[in-house]
Scaffold this motif. Structure first.
Motif, PDB file in Angstrom:
ATOM      1  N   LEU A 115      -9.335 -22.816 -63.044  1.00  0.00           N
ATOM      2  CA  LEU A 115      -9.827 -23.443 -61.818  1.00  0.00           C
ATOM      3  C   LEU A 115     -10.911 -22.537 -61.262  1.00  0.00           C
ATOM      4  CD1 LEU A 115      -7.144 -24.894 -62.372  1.00  0.00           C
ATOM      5  CD2 LEU A 115      -6.757 -24.946 -59.922  1.00  0.00           C
ATOM      6  N   CYS A 116     -12.163 -23.013 -61.293  1.00  0.00           N
ATOM      7  CA  CYS A 116     -13.328 -22.175 -61.033  1.00  0.00           C
ATOM      8  C   CYS A 116     -14.044 -22.619 -59.761  1.00  0.00           C
ATOM      9  CB  CYS A 116     -14.281 -22.267 -62.227  1.00  0.00           C
ATOM     10  SG  CYS A 116     -15.744 -21.250 -62.067  1.00  0.00           S
ATOM     11  N   THR A 117     -14.025 -21.804 -58.729  1.00  0.00           N
ATOM     12  CA  THR A 117     -14.695 -22.161 -57.472  1.00  0.00           C
ATOM     13  C   THR A 117     -16.069 -21.509 -57.325  1.00  0.00           C
ATOM     14  OG1 THR A 117     -13.662 -20.345 -56.257  1.00  0.00           O
ATOM     15  CG2 THR A 117     -12.482 -22.455 -56.282  1.00  0.00           C
ATOM     16  N   GLY A 118     -16.550 -20.844 -58.354  1.00  0.00           N
ATOM     17  CA  GLY A 118     -17.847 -20.186 -58.257  1.00  0.00           C
ATOM     18  C   GLY A 118     -18.751 -20.539 -59.428  1.00  0.00           C
ATOM     19  N   SER A 119     -20.052 -20.638 -59.148  1.00  0.00           N
ATOM     20  CA  SER A 119     -21.045 -20.868 -60.189  1.00  0.00           C
ATOM     21  C   SER A 119     -22.367 -20.253 -59.733  1.00  0.00           C
ATOM     22  CB  SER A 119     -21.191 -22.368 -60.464  1.00  0.00           C
ATOM     23  OG  SER A 119     -21.999 -22.575 -61.607  1.00  0.00           O
ATOM     24  N   HIS A 120     -23.444 -20.605 -60.395  1.00  0.00           N
ATOM     25  CA  HIS A 120     -24.758 -20.072 -60.055  1.00  0.00           C
ATOM     26  C   HIS A 120     -25.786 -21.196 -60.060  1.00  0.00           C
ATOM     27  CE1 HIS A 120     -23.474 -15.861 -60.386  1.00  0.00           C
ATOM     28  NE2 HIS A 120     -22.669 -16.321 -61.322  1.00  0.00           N
ATOM     29  N   ASN A 121     -26.806 -21.042 -59.253  1.00  0.00           N
ATOM     30  CA  ASN A 121     -27.889 -22.005 -59.159  1.00  0.00           C
ATOM     31  C   ASN A 121     -28.845 -21.787 -60.323  1.00  0.00           C
ATOM     32  OD1 ASN A 121     -30.157 -23.498 -58.561  1.00  0.00           O
ATOM     33  ND2 ASN A 121     -30.245 -22.894 -56.412  1.00  0.00           N
ATOM     34  N   ILE A 122     -28.847 -22.711 -61.293  1.00  0.00           N
ATOM     35  CA  ILE A 122     -29.665 -22.519 -62.496  1.00  0.00           C
ATOM     36  C   ILE A 122     -31.152 -22.708 -62.230  1.00  0.00           C
ATOM     37  CG2 ILE A 122     -27.790 -23.099 -64.070  1.00  0.00           C
ATOM     38  CD1 ILE A 122     -29.174 -25.851 -64.453  1.00  0.00           C
ATOM     39  N   PHE A 127     -30.691 -16.426 -59.740  1.00  0.00           N
ATOM     40  CA  PHE A 127     -29.371 -16.828 -60.235  1.00  0.00           C
ATOM     41  C   PHE A 127     -28.331 -16.822 -59.115  1.00  0.00           C
ATOM     42  CE2 PHE A 127     -25.928 -16.385 -63.625  1.00  0.00           C
ATOM     43  CZ  PHE A 127     -26.211 -17.596 -64.228  1.00  0.00           C
ATOM     44  N   GLY A 128     -28.718 -17.359 -57.944  1.00  0.00           N
ATOM     45  CA  GLY A 128     -27.889 -17.298 -56.744  1.00  0.00           C
ATOM     46  C   GLY A 128     -26.483 -17.845 -56.903  1.00  0.00           C
ATOM     47  N   LEU A 129     -25.526 -17.130 -56.326  1.00  0.00           N
ATOM     48  CA  LEU A 129     -24.119 -17.533 -56.344  1.00  0.00           C
ATOM     49  C   LEU A 129     -23.923 -18.779 -55.497  1.00  0.00           C
ATOM     50  CD1 LEU A 129     -21.122 -16.843 -57.065  1.00  0.00           C
ATOM     51  CD2 LEU A 129     -21.079 -15.510 -54.936  1.00  0.00           C
ATOM     52  N   GLN A 130     -23.102 -19.696 -55.998  1.00  0.00           N
ATOM     53  CA  GLN A 130     -22.687 -20.883 -55.254  1.00  0.00           C
ATOM     54  C   GLN A 130     -21.169 -20.984 -55.336  1.00  0.00           C
ATOM     55  OE1 GLN A 130     -24.880 -23.770 -57.623  1.00  0.00           O
ATOM     56  NE2 GLN A 130     -26.371 -24.012 -55.987  1.00  0.00           N
ATOM     57  N   THR A 131     -20.516 -21.343 -54.224  1.00  0.00           N
ATOM     58  CA  THR A 131     -19.060 -21.528 -54.243  1.00  0.00           C
ATOM     59  C   THR A 131     -18.699 -22.856 -53.582  1.00  0.00           C
ATOM     60  OG1 THR A 131     -18.550 -20.471 -52.121  1.00  0.00           O
ATOM     61  CG2 THR A 131     -18.731 -19.023 -54.051  1.00  0.00           C
ATOM     62  N   ALA A 132     -17.588 -23.422 -54.018  1.00  0.00           N
ATOM     63  CA  ALA A 132     -17.036 -24.630 -53.409  1.00  0.00           C
ATOM     64  C   ALA A 132     -15.558 -24.700 -53.768  1.00  0.00           C
ATOM     65  CB  ALA A 132     -17.772 -25.875 -53.889  1.00  0.00           C
ATOM     66  N   GLY A 133     -14.748 -25.147 -52.842  1.00  0.00           N
ATOM     67  CA  GLY A 133     -13.305 -25.176 -53.034  1.00  0.00           C
ATOM     68  C   GLY A 133     -12.840 -26.258 -54.001  1.00  0.00           C
TER      69      GLY A 133
END
Length: 196
Positions: A115-122, A127-133
């Motif tokens: 379960l992954c709540t973090g990614s990056h703006n491609i 390569f900014g961090l993005q998070t969402a619940g």
């Protein structure tokens, strides 16, 4: 597009900056959790579910009664996690909780699911961090080796088939599977009073 544009990096990781990101606890507390998770948590014998619930609650998780968590499960920041009563978290499950993860009552998250709540703006050169619940409704089952992406809501009583990759919300009461995951047909439950 020139040959250099095709072969040279479009991102500059030297400029990566997540100083805005709030882990929710001070650095020493985070370090203490990582040590406890690496050493103490996996050494608890499998039947000692109450000990693991206690450890997680001490570190700020909201773990309901009767929750069964295997000793090899991993929680990035437990203070961003809530698990409802009588749910099960299987072996080698990863709750990558850069953002909130809320799992309802009587849910199953089977072994090796992520379960992954973090990614990056491609599209961002830094390569900014993005998070969402992530939210999983009551009675849902995420079967073995599934990936659930940031921002996904899985409806109550849904079933996510083994090895599915879930990139968008799944409706309640549906059996869903695939990569990308899609709802296929309604889940049916036999009347508990009429066992055959």
């Amino acid at each position: 597009m020139t040959n250099n544009q095709q072969t040279e990096s479009w991102v500059d990781l030297r400029k990566y900056n997540q100083s805005w990101y709030d882990r929710g606890k001070p650095g020493l507390f985070v370090l203490l959790w990582w040590l406890v998770q690496a050493i103490t948590f996996p050494l608890t014998p499998q039947p000692l579910y109450s000990v693991r619930r206690l450890i997680l609650n001490l570190f700020g998780a909201k773990i309901g009664q009767g929750v069964l968590i295997r000793p090899t499960a991993r929680f990035t920041y437990p203070w961003k996690i809530a698990i409802g009563d009588y749910s099960w978290i299987g072996d080698d499950v990863v709750l990558y909780s850069l953002d909130r993860i809320e799992i309802g009552k009587h849910c199953v998250v089977s072994q090796k699911s992520y379960l992954c709540t973090g990614s990056h703006n491609i599209g961002d050169p830094t390569f900014g961090l993005q998070t969402a619940g992530i939210t999983i409704g009551d009675g849902a089952w995420v079967a073995a080796d599934c990936f659930v992406a940031p921002g996904v809501n899985i409806g109550a009583n849904a079933v996510i088939g083994a090895r599915s990759s879930v990139f968008k919300d799944m409706p309640p009461g549906q059996v869903c599977l695939g990569s990308p995951c899609k709802p296929l047909y309604p889940r049916k439950i036999k009347d508990i009073g009429s066992r055959e």
